[in-house]
Design an enzyme around this catalytic site. Structure first.
Site, PDB file in Angstrom:
ATOM      1  N   ARG A   8      29.257  26.918  54.797  1.00  0.00           N
ATOM      2  CA  ARG A   8      30.270  28.121  55.486  1.00  0.00           C
ATOM      3  C   ARG A   8      29.667  28.989  54.358  1.00  0.00           C
ATOM      4  O   ARG A   8      30.026  28.815  53.219  1.00  0.00           O
ATOM      5  CB  ARG A   8      31.359  27.147  55.912  1.00  0.00           C
ATOM      6  CG  ARG A   8      32.772  28.240  56.061  1.00  0.00           C
ATOM      7  CD  ARG A   8      33.576  27.742  56.934  1.00  0.00           C
ATOM      8  NE  ARG A   8      34.346  28.477  57.511  1.00  0.00           N
ATOM      9  CZ  ARG A   8      36.032  28.337  57.162  1.00  0.00           C
ATOM     10  NH1 ARG A   8      36.342  27.446  57.425  1.00  0.00           N
ATOM     11  NH2 ARG A   8      36.260  29.753  58.072  1.00  0.00           N
ATOM     12  N   HIS A   9      30.232  30.501  54.822  1.00  0.00           N
ATOM     13  CA  HIS A   9      30.652  30.858  53.430  1.00  0.00           C
ATOM     14  C   HIS A   9      31.939  30.705  53.169  1.00  0.00           C
ATOM     15  O   HIS A   9      32.719  29.771  53.437  1.00  0.00           O
ATOM     16  CB  HIS A   9      30.645  32.383  54.207  1.00  0.00           C
ATOM     17  CG  HIS A   9      31.851  32.696  55.520  1.00  0.00           C
ATOM     18  ND1 HIS A   9      32.977  32.869  54.790  1.00  0.00           N
ATOM     19  CD2 HIS A   9      32.000  32.624  56.721  1.00  0.00           C
ATOM     20  CE1 HIS A   9      34.458  32.961  55.820  1.00  0.00           C
ATOM     21  NE2 HIS A   9      33.573  32.720  56.839  1.00  0.00           N
ATOM     22  N   GLY A  10      31.996  31.605  52.437  1.00  0.00           N
ATOM     23  CA  GLY A  10      32.618  30.984  50.890  1.00  0.00           C
ATOM     24  C   GLY A  10      34.272  31.574  50.997  1.00  0.00           C
ATOM     25  O   GLY A  10      34.462  32.025  52.368  1.00  0.00           O
ATOM     26  N   GLN A  11      35.322  30.740  50.936  1.00  0.00           N
ATOM     27  CA  GLN A  11      36.707  31.508  51.149  1.00  0.00           C
ATOM     28  C   GLN A  11      37.109  33.668  51.276  1.00  0.00           C
ATOM     29  O   GLN A  11      36.769  33.969  50.279  1.00  0.00           O
ATOM     30  CB  GLN A  11      38.564  31.198  50.239  1.00  0.00           C
ATOM     31  CG  GLN A  11      39.220  31.326  50.543  1.00  0.00           C
ATOM     32  CD  GLN A  11      40.109  31.091  49.070  1.00  0.00           C
ATOM     33  OE1 GLN A  11      40.109  32.015  48.222  1.00  0.00           O
ATOM     34  NE2 GLN A  11      40.952  29.784  49.413  1.00  0.00           N
ATOM     35  N   GLU A  13      41.062  36.194  52.722  1.00  0.00           N
ATOM     36  CA  GLU A  13      42.017  36.489  52.893  1.00  0.00           C
ATOM     37  C   GLU A  13      42.411  35.112  54.109  1.00  0.00           C
ATOM     38  O   GLU A  13      43.335  34.992  54.324  1.00  0.00           O
ATOM     39  CB  GLU A  13      42.069  37.379  52.555  1.00  0.00           C
ATOM     40  CG  GLU A  13      42.428  38.242  51.734  1.00  0.00           C
ATOM     41  CD  GLU A  13      43.629  37.578  50.405  1.00  0.00           C
ATOM     42  OE1 GLU A  13      44.512  36.756  51.080  1.00  0.00           O
ATOM     43  OE2 GLU A  13      42.901  37.421  48.990  1.00  0.00           O
ATOM     44  N   GLY A  22      36.585  37.158  63.937  1.00  0.00           N
ATOM     45  CA  GLY A  22      34.991  37.000  63.796  1.00  0.00           C
ATOM     46  C   GLY A  22      33.913  37.828  63.456  1.00  0.00           C
ATOM     47  O   GLY A  22      32.976  37.601  62.748  1.00  0.00           O
ATOM     48  N   ARG A  58      29.924  38.506  54.206  1.00  0.00           N
ATOM     49  CA  ARG A  58      30.996  37.218  53.776  1.00  0.00           C
ATOM     50  C   ARG A  58      30.095  36.109  53.596  1.00  0.00           C
ATOM     51  O   ARG A  58      30.157  35.247  53.201  1.00  0.00           O
ATOM     52  CB  ARG A  58      31.906  37.017  54.499  1.00  0.00           C
ATOM     53  CG  ARG A  58      32.008  36.598  56.134  1.00  0.00           C
ATOM     54  CD  ARG A  58      33.633  36.642  56.379  1.00  0.00           C
ATOM     55  NE  ARG A  58      33.486  36.051  57.899  1.00  0.00           N
ATOM     56  CZ  ARG A  58      33.343  36.666  59.071  1.00  0.00           C
ATOM     57  NH1 ARG A  58      33.494  38.499  58.332  1.00  0.00           N
ATOM     58  NH2 ARG A  58      33.984  36.864  60.608  1.00  0.00           N
ATOM     59  N   GLU A  79      29.700  35.279  63.434  1.00  0.00           N
ATOM     60  CA  GLU A  79      30.437  33.862  64.369  1.00  0.00           C
ATOM     61  C   GLU A  79      31.241  34.720  65.435  1.00  0.00           C
ATOM     62  O   GLU A  79      30.464  35.625  66.248  1.00  0.00           O
ATOM     63  CB  GLU A  79      31.902  34.377  63.061  1.00  0.00           C
ATOM     64  CG  GLU A  79      33.331  32.983  63.748  1.00  0.00           C
ATOM     65  CD  GLU A  79      32.845  31.367  63.349  1.00  0.00           C
ATOM     66  OE1 GLU A  79      32.394  31.407  64.820  1.00  0.00           O
ATOM     67  OE2 GLU A  79      33.616  31.156  62.787  1.00  0.00           O
ATOM     68  N   ASP A  81      32.782  35.507  68.239  1.00  0.00           N
ATOM     69  CA  ASP A  81      33.598  37.086  68.887  1.00  0.00           C
ATOM     70  C   ASP A  81      34.527  36.691  69.426  1.00  0.00           C
ATOM     71  O   ASP A  81      34.728  36.266  71.136  1.00  0.00           O
ATOM     72  CB  ASP A  81      32.249  37.899  69.992  1.00  0.00           C
ATOM     73  CG  ASP A  81      33.237  39.160  70.146  1.00  0.00           C
ATOM     74  OD1 ASP A  81      34.438  39.689  70.295  1.00  0.00           O
ATOM     75  OD2 ASP A  81      32.182  40.408  70.817  1.00  0.00           O
ATOM     76  N   ARG A 104      38.239  24.714  74.723  1.00  0.00           N
ATOM     77  CA  ARG A 104      38.591  24.529  76.386  1.00  0.00           C
ATOM     78  C   ARG A 104      39.151  26.372  77.058  1.00  0.00           C
ATOM     79  O   ARG A 104      38.798  25.864  78.129  1.00  0.00           O
ATOM     80  CB  ARG A 104      40.387  23.393  76.667  1.00  0.00           C
ATOM     81  CG  ARG A 104      40.463  23.542  77.836  1.00  0.00           C
ATOM     82  CD  ARG A 104      41.643  22.836  78.614  1.00  0.00           C
ATOM     83  NE  ARG A 104      42.674  23.961  78.302  1.00  0.00           N
ATOM     84  CZ  ARG A 104      43.900  23.449  76.980  1.00  0.00           C
ATOM     85  NH1 ARG A 104      44.159  21.819  76.365  1.00  0.00           N
ATOM     86  NH2 ARG A 104      44.966  24.086  76.466  1.00  0.00           N
TER      87      ARG A 104
END
Length: 195
Positions: A8-11, A13, A22, A58, A79, A81, A104
């Site tokens: 997973r990409h870094g942090q 904001e 997204g 990112r 990611e 959308d 859901r």
């Protein structure tokens, strides 16, 4: 058989504030860059035969800082959308839609840049990634640099579960590794959310 390493990409904001990012190209924070650099020694020790990355900065910056030069951009790793929920936190969405659950209830359409995607569409993209990656695993490890919700869908599809089972996995933290493997010819999660 190699392992599929899901990064997973870094942090950013927005990951810090819980906003749904997204397709908005939110840059890494300083802490996100540091976490990506910290992944480099662990990844350097792996026999990577291929690296794929979401084309958003990112993810590509995380790949670069983690020492994964030559990561191939793959739009199927973008990611989810989030459509009209782009930039909103779950609490903000629930303020107007009580009880809302992404897995859901999905998302609502947004503007031209964020039309929105249903879970089945996200799963179809992750299935396409897995179709391309599986043959490469016979040669060694493959890494993908992607996003939180996408990583969860990719993982449950690796396990052969329906996309809605993604709700059963905890959200991978920014700048972490997860390892998907096989055991006795069955797909497994070898490790999840490793800093």
């Amino acid at each position: 058989m190699g392992e599929l390493i899901v990064i997973r990409h870094g942090q950013t904001e927005w990951s810090l504030t819980g906003q749904h990012a997204g397709r908005t190209d939110v840059p890494l924070t300083g802490a996100g860059e540091a976490a990506a650099r910290a992944l480099a020694p662990r990844l350097a020790a792996r026999g990577l035969v291929a690296v794929f990355s979401s084309p958003l900065s990112r993810a590509t910056r995380t790949a670069e800082l983690a020492g994964l030069t030559g990561a191939e951009p793959d739009p199927d790793l973008l990611e989810w959308d989030y459509g009209g929920y782009e930039g909103l936190s779950a609490d903000q969405i629930r303020a107007t839609r009580p009880g809302w659950d992404l897995w859901r209830d999905g998302v609502i359409p947004g503007d031209a840049d964020h039309p929105g995607e249903q879970l089945a569409q996200v799963a179809a993209r992750t299935d396409a990634v897995l179709d391309r990656v599986r043959p490469l695993l016979g040669e060694g490890d493959v890494a993908v640099v992607a996003h939180g919700h996408l990583a969860r869908v990719l993982t449950v599809r690796w396990l052969g579960l329906p996309p809605s089972a993604s709700r059963l996995l905890g959200h991978p933290h920014p700048g972490t590794l997860s390892f998907l493997a096989t055991e006795d010819d069955q797909p497994v999660i070898a490790a999840w959310n490793v800093p």
